[in-house]
Design a protein around this motif. Structure first.
Motif, PDB file in Angstrom:
ATOM      1  N   SER A 137      49.250  67.709  35.069  1.00 32.34           N
ATOM      2  CA  SER A 137      49.723  68.848  34.092  1.00 32.34           C
ATOM      3  C   SER A 137      49.954  68.403  32.661  1.00 32.34           C
ATOM      4  O   SER A 137      49.518  69.215  31.678  1.00 32.34           O
ATOM      5  N   GLU A 140      46.301  68.439  31.208  1.00 30.73           N
ATOM      6  CA  GLU A 140      45.847  69.910  30.962  1.00 30.73           C
ATOM      7  C   GLU A 140      46.580  70.455  30.032  1.00 30.73           C
ATOM      8  O   GLU A 140      45.860  71.495  29.292  1.00 30.73           O
ATOM      9  N   ASP A 141      47.949  70.402  29.754  1.00 33.96           N
ATOM     10  CA  ASP A 141      48.572  71.068  28.625  1.00 33.96           C
ATOM     11  C   ASP A 141      48.349  70.376  27.326  1.00 33.96           C
ATOM     12  O   ASP A 141      48.772  70.723  26.353  1.00 33.96           O
TER      13      ASP A 141
END
Length: 347
Positions: A137, A140-141
């Protein structure tokens, strides 16, 4: 609530410590059929699970059982045929890693999945750790920027599982295809699954049937026959599109102080590692290290919960057959590079 009926193809070690307790842990699942070529183990497992449907031939199981989904946890050389039989019978299939003996077999499995429309998920359980999920995560951010280099490995000082694992005719390979596949798959997944371009690989079989006391790994106490013709260590440098690279190493036997697993990720805005999850970045021109709290997760429980979600709700799996094919192509290339002593390009 209607239960999801589960069939187990293979009830050896990974079924007993991974798949069976994971299905038992989920109230949606009911194990209704089991299959294994070892009749003694089959009988014992059937009694333990109170299962009435018992088979020694997975083709017969697929023809007669009304199970909704199956786990394939056999020797690697049976993954393809058992999976294809299940897909053709309309079953959702969770196939243990590695997907197959080689990429050609994996592509056959994927082809049948597409033709039948049956779910095919590959048992890449290391994706399901809370630490790996949280790191994914962050990547991906954009917190780490562009991920251009990853290092990963699983190393044992003395940890050859022996049995069928060390018999190439049944396993397809050794430490690389057994534990190295976890480090390879998780790394590639964290990188965003870039297209592999080429590989330089090395694989050694230097230890064989060592008699060193200490670490003990056993594939199956009912099968201790080993050819010891597989790699006990492998390393590789894998190049991907976009000028990205992965360094990978795996060993069942290596003269190191102690066994270890590691995962390091390098981006142009920050870096990270697992075990424990830590992030490394700059804030206001100051170097900052952040340790991220994570939860302990039983990987097979999380993996099989996701598999059941896919079966029940039609969700898209995060470990599809397409990923398994790519991983098998990389593994094939590592072994081929070691054999030819040349860089191998992946089509």
């Amino acid at each position: 609530m209607k239960k999801i009926k589960i069939g187990l193809v293979g009830v050896g070690s990974v079924a007993h410590w991974g798949h069976i307790p994971a299905y038992q842990n989920d109230p949606r699942a009911e194990i209704t059929a089991i299959c294994d070529i070892n009749e003694e183990r089959l009988k014992t497992t059937a009694e333990e699970l109170n299962v009435k449907e018992v088979y020694t031939d997975f083709n017969e199981m697929m023809a007669k059982s009304d199970c909704d989904a199956i786990s394939v946890a056999t020797w690697n050389n049976s993954h393809k045929d058992a999976t294809i039989a299940g897909l053709k019978a309309g079953k959702a299939v969770l196939c243990e890693k590695p997907m197959a003996m080689n990429a050609q077999e994996a592509e056959e499995m994927l082809k049948v999945s597409r033709e039948t429309g049956s779910l095919l998920m590959i048992g890449f359980c290391s994706r399901f750790g809370d630490d790996a999920m949280r790191l994914k995560s962050f990547i991906e951010d954009g917190s780490l920027g562009d991920i251009y280099y990853v290092k990963a490995g699983y190393l044992r000082r003395r940890g050859n599982p022996k049995g069928w694992f060390a018999d190439k005719a049944r396993s397809g390979g050794g430490a690389l295809i057994d534990i190295g596949v976890h480090a390879l798959d998780r790394s590639w997944w964290l990188m965003g699954k870039p297209k592999p371009v080429s590989v330089m690989g090395f694989a050694w079989n230097n230890f064989g049937d060592y008699k060193t006391k200490g670490e003990v790994y056993s594939s199956d106490l009912l099968d201790e026959k080993s050819a010891f013709d597989t790699d006990d260590m492998a390393v590789a440098l894998i190049r991907f599109e976009g000028d990205k690279a992965l360094f990978l190493e795996a060993s069942w036997a290596q003269n190191i102080k102690e066994g270890l697993g590691y995962q390091e990720v390098y981006g142009n805005k920050g870096g990270a590692k697992l075990y424990p999850l830590e992030l490394y970045t700059d804030i206001d021109y100051n170097q900052v290290n952040i340790q991220v709290p994570t939860s302990q997760v039983i990987l097979h429980n999380a993996e099989i919960k996701h598999f059941l979600d896919c079966v029940e709700k039609g969700e898209e799996t995060i470990a599809p057959g397409e990923d398994g094919v790519t991983i098998m192509k990389i593994l094939d290339a590592i072994y081929e590079s070691s054999r030819t002593k040349k860089e191998v390009f992946i089509k």
